[in-house]
Design a protein around this motif. Structure first.
Motif, PDB file in Angstrom:
ATOM      1  N   ILE A 101      35.127  69.443  18.939  1.00  0.00           N
ATOM      2  CA  ILE A 101      35.223  68.834  17.775  1.00  0.00           C
ATOM      3  C   ILE A 101      36.710  67.908  17.888  1.00  0.00           C
ATOM      4  O   ILE A 101      37.720  68.324  18.026  1.00  0.00           O
ATOM      5  CB  ILE A 101      35.656  69.977  16.934  1.00  0.00           C
ATOM      6  CG1 ILE A 101      34.239  70.872  16.299  1.00  0.00           C
ATOM      7  CG2 ILE A 101      35.912  69.194  15.197  1.00  0.00           C
ATOM      8  CD1 ILE A 101      34.357  71.905  15.496  1.00  0.00           C
ATOM      9  N   ILE A 142      37.626  66.239  11.968  1.00  0.00           N
ATOM     10  CA  ILE A 142      37.546  66.809  10.852  1.00  0.00           C
ATOM     11  C   ILE A 142      37.899  65.980   9.594  1.00  0.00           C
ATOM     12  O   ILE A 142      38.767  65.813   9.165  1.00  0.00           O
ATOM     13  CB  ILE A 142      38.214  68.325  10.595  1.00  0.00           C
ATOM     14  CG1 ILE A 142      37.898  69.072  11.825  1.00  0.00           C
ATOM     15  CG2 ILE A 142      37.899  69.098   9.413  1.00  0.00           C
ATOM     16  CD1 ILE A 142      38.792  70.204  12.116  1.00  0.00           C
ATOM     17  N   ILE A 187      32.359  66.482  10.516  1.00  0.00           N
ATOM     18  CA  ILE A 187      33.028  66.686  11.628  1.00  0.00           C
ATOM     19  C   ILE A 187      32.366  65.842  12.666  1.00  0.00           C
ATOM     20  O   ILE A 187      31.057  65.347  12.337  1.00  0.00           O
ATOM     21  CB  ILE A 187      33.115  68.221  12.054  1.00  0.00           C
ATOM     22  CG1 ILE A 187      31.622  68.634  12.510  1.00  0.00           C
ATOM     23  CG2 ILE A 187      33.479  69.152  11.297  1.00  0.00           C
ATOM     24  CD1 ILE A 187      31.470  70.137  13.065  1.00  0.00           C
ATOM     25  N   PRO A 245      33.707  71.855   6.519  1.00  0.00           N
ATOM     26  CA  PRO A 245      34.293  71.332   7.534  1.00  0.00           C
ATOM     27  C   PRO A 245      35.702  71.942   8.040  1.00  0.00           C
ATOM     28  O   PRO A 245      35.890  71.985   9.454  1.00  0.00           O
ATOM     29  CB  PRO A 245      34.675  69.840   7.480  1.00  0.00           C
ATOM     30  CG  PRO A 245      33.697  69.629   6.363  1.00  0.00           C
ATOM     31  CD  PRO A 245      33.401  70.744   5.464  1.00  0.00           C
TER      32      PRO A 245
END
Length: 183
Positions: free
Chosen positions: A9, A12, A17, A33
């Protein structure tokens, strides 16, 4: 069509995301998220919606959540953007129970779901989801008993079961469940 994505990831935002995989960032709309962490490696189960003017990815933490989402969007009048907020909490079993019990008020608490759509959800899905829930209970009966013997409450156990891989050995299932319960 995509089934899932494994990656890190990198961004955000309030409704999505970005998951980086092999140098490509995939924008994935998720219900919550902020339940993810930056630079965390994740596996996200995907649903891809392709329309004339958009190509959108919706993501879920478990296969079971994705399957429930697919059943929900099959209901007349309930689209992806209306169904996604239903997954904001860890309440898959609550949604299933509300549908089976015909609890319109519980379903109406979600954004943009009114009386008509709530009734349609119950009409279309009541009785079709119970088998999914009972299969889950049967598959994890040994794990459930083990966690109960360790002092965990049945409601807490129910919340983590959908996130555990059924193909793992009991020992690994217990380890995964304990990680989730200790969060």
């Amino acid at each position: 069509m995509y089934s899932y994505i494994k990656g890190i990831i990198t961004i955000i935002e309030t409704s999505y995301i970005v998951v980086e995989n092999n140098g490509i960032g995939y924008m994935v709309f998720v219900s919550n998220p902020y339940s993810y962490k930056l630079n965390e490696e994740v596996t996200i189960y995907l649903y891809q919606q392709i329309r004339e003017d958009e190509n959108t990815l919706y993501g879920f933490k478990t296969k079971e959540d994705k399957e429930l989402f697919l059943k929900l969007i099959s209901v007349k009048g309930l689209g992806c953007k209306m169904a996604l907020p239903m997954f904001s909490g860890d309440n898959m079993s609550s949604i299933l129970n509300a549908i089976e019990e015909g609890n319109i008020n519980y379903l109406k608490k979600f954004p943009k779901i009114g009386d008509k759509v709530a009734r349609q959800i119950i009409l279309d899905l009541k009785g079709k989801l119970a088998s999914d829930q009972s299969n889950l209970k049967e598959d994890f009966s040994e794990l459930t008993e083990t966690l109960k013997s360790l002092g965990y409450k049945p409601n807490d156990i129910k919340k983590v079961l959908p996130q555990i891989d059924i193909s793992l050995s009991l020992e690994k299932q217990v380890k995964e469940a304990l990680k989730l319960l200790l969060k």
